[in-house]
Design a protein around this motif. Sequence first.
Motif, mmCIF file in Angstrom:
data_model
loop_
_atom_site.group_PDB
_atom_site.id
_atom_site.type_symbol
_atom_site.label_atom_id
_atom_site.label_comp_id
_atom_site.label_asym_id
_atom_site.label_seq_id
_atom_site.Cartn_x
_atom_site.Cartn_y
_atom_site.Cartn_z
ATOM 1 N N ALA A 85 37.115 46.174 51.256
ATOM 2 C CA ALA A 85 36.889 45.906 52.680
ATOM 3 C C ALA A 85 35.455 45.434 52.927
ATOM 4 O O ALA A 85 35.222 44.510 53.713
ATOM 5 N N LEU A 86 34.505 46.052 52.259
ATOM 6 C CA LEU A 86 33.096 45.679 52.416
ATOM 7 C C LEU A 86 32.840 44.243 51.951
ATOM 8 O O LEU A 86 32.066 43.509 52.568
ATOM 9 N N LEU A 87 33.521 43.858 50.868
ATOM 10 C CA LEU A 87 33.324 42.521 50.305
ATOM 11 C C LEU A 87 34.274 41.477 50.882
ATOM 12 O O LEU A 87 34.077 40.280 50.669
ATOM 13 N N GLY A 88 35.310 41.943 51.564
ATOM 14 C CA GLY A 88 36.307 41.017 52.087
ATOM 15 C C GLY A 88 37.301 40.580 51.031
ATOM 16 O O GLY A 88 37.849 39.477 51.093
ATOM 17 N N LEU A 89 37.546 41.454 50.068
ATOM 18 C CA LEU A 89 38.489 41.164 48.985
ATOM 19 C C LEU A 89 39.655 42.142 49.035
ATOM 20 O O LEU A 89 39.482 43.290 49.450
ATOM 21 N N PRO A 90 40.824 41.715 48.574
ATOM 22 C CA PRO A 90 41.930 42.668 48.463
ATOM 23 C C PRO A 90 41.562 43.791 47.480
ATOM 24 O O PRO A 90 40.906 43.543 46.456
ATOM 25 N N ALA A 91 41.984 44.994 47.795
ATOM 26 C CA ALA A 91 41.666 46.143 46.944
ATOM 27 C C ALA A 91 42.185 45.951 45.522
ATOM 28 O O ALA A 91 41.536 46.380 44.558
ATOM 29 N N ASN A 92 43.326 45.286 45.381
ATOM 30 C CA ASN A 92 43.871 45.119 44.028
ATOM 31 C C ASN A 92 42.992 44.214 43.161
ATOM 32 O O ASN A 92 42.932 44.389 41.945
ATOM 33 N N THR A 120 38.865 31.182 45.809
ATOM 34 C CA THR A 120 40.177 31.555 46.343
ATOM 35 C C THR A 120 40.078 32.350 47.639
ATOM 36 O O THR A 120 40.876 32.146 48.557
ATOM 37 N N PHE A 121 39.107 33.246 47.719
ATOM 38 C CA PHE A 121 39.041 34.174 48.850
ATOM 39 C C PHE A 121 37.855 33.935 49.781
ATOM 40 O O PHE A 121 37.579 34.765 50.646
ATOM 41 N N ALA A 122 37.162 32.824 49.637
ATOM 42 C CA ALA A 122 35.933 32.580 50.404
ATOM 43 C C ALA A 122 36.140 32.715 51.907
ATOM 44 O O ALA A 122 35.271 33.246 52.607
ATOM 45 N N VAL A 123 37.269 32.267 52.398
ATOM 46 C CA VAL A 123 37.512 32.298 53.844
ATOM 47 C C VAL A 123 37.537 33.730 54.369
ATOM 48 O O VAL A 123 37.035 34.005 55.455
ATOM 49 N N GLN A 124 38.078 34.642 53.591
ATOM 50 C CA GLN A 124 38.181 36.027 54.059
ATOM 51 C C GLN A 124 37.030 36.908 53.586
ATOM 52 O O GLN A 124 36.842 38.006 54.105
ATOM 53 N N MET A 125 36.248 36.432 52.610
ATOM 54 C CA MET A 125 35.152 37.250 52.091
ATOM 55 C C MET A 125 34.011 37.337 53.100
ATOM 56 O O MET A 125 33.759 36.395 53.851
ATOM 57 N N THR A 126 33.324 38.465 53.058
ATOM 58 C CA THR A 126 32.129 38.619 53.884
ATOM 59 C C THR A 126 30.968 37.904 53.195
ATOM 60 O O THR A 126 31.037 37.584 52.003
ATOM 61 N N GLY A 127 29.905 37.678 53.944
ATOM 62 C CA GLY A 127 28.708 37.089 53.339
ATOM 63 C C GLY A 127 28.193 37.960 52.209
ATOM 64 O O GLY A 127 27.787 37.463 51.152
ATOM 65 N N LEU A 128 28.219 39.269 52.433
ATOM 66 C CA LEU A 128 27.804 40.203 51.389
ATOM 67 C C LEU A 128 28.712 40.079 50.172
ATOM 68 O O LEU A 128 28.244 40.093 49.032
ATOM 69 N N GLY A 129 29.999 39.941 50.413
ATOM 70 C CA GLY A 129 30.952 39.817 49.313
ATOM 71 C C GLY A 129 30.673 38.600 48.452
ATOM 72 O O GLY A 129 30.660 38.684 47.218
ATOM 73 N N ILE A 130 30.441 37.478 49.094
ATOM 74 C CA ILE A 130 30.135 36.260 48.335
ATOM 75 C C ILE A 130 28.842 36.443 47.554
ATOM 76 O O ILE A 130 28.763 36.107 46.368
ATOM 77 N N ALA A 131 27.834 37.005 48.204
ATOM 78 C CA ALA A 131 26.542 37.212 47.534
ATOM 79 C C ALA A 131 26.684 38.148 46.336
ATOM 80 O O ALA A 131 26.124 37.878 45.262
ATOM 81 N N VAL A 132 27.429 39.228 46.499
ATOM 82 C CA VAL A 132 27.595 40.193 45.405
ATOM 83 C C VAL A 132 28.356 39.567 44.238
ATOM 84 O O VAL A 132 27.952 39.703 43.077
#
Length: 129
Positions: free
Chosen positions: A33-40, A90-102
Amino acid sequence: MSIRNLKYILIADAVTCTGVFAIGLLAAAPVGALLGLPANIVAVGGWICLAAALLMVVAALQKVPNPALVKLIALGNLGWVAASFAVVATFAVQMTGLGIAVVVAQAFAVLGFAILEWKAVATPRVAAA
């Protein structure tokens, strides 16, 4: 590079992989959730890292790490880097800025491990004292 330094690099790589495994096992949903990625995706990444960490520990515990095994580890790290950028694509649209950076930052860190590991077995060795 000395055998001792290669072993330190392998252990450091294994420790980071173990951390990713722990996150994937214990906190996939909140981290996802923090990164904007599916948990799986987070969980699968953790399990992949567990397998990689085991190989790294095996290599580090050898008196002289097997060059083929170290190259396999380095190639696996390069695969991780490619997969990391595929996740962002694949997930850039749903990822958070933090998620992309991490994800991008850890991909470059893993690339660093891959380069160090490959160079360590591609250059003549100096025995540890």
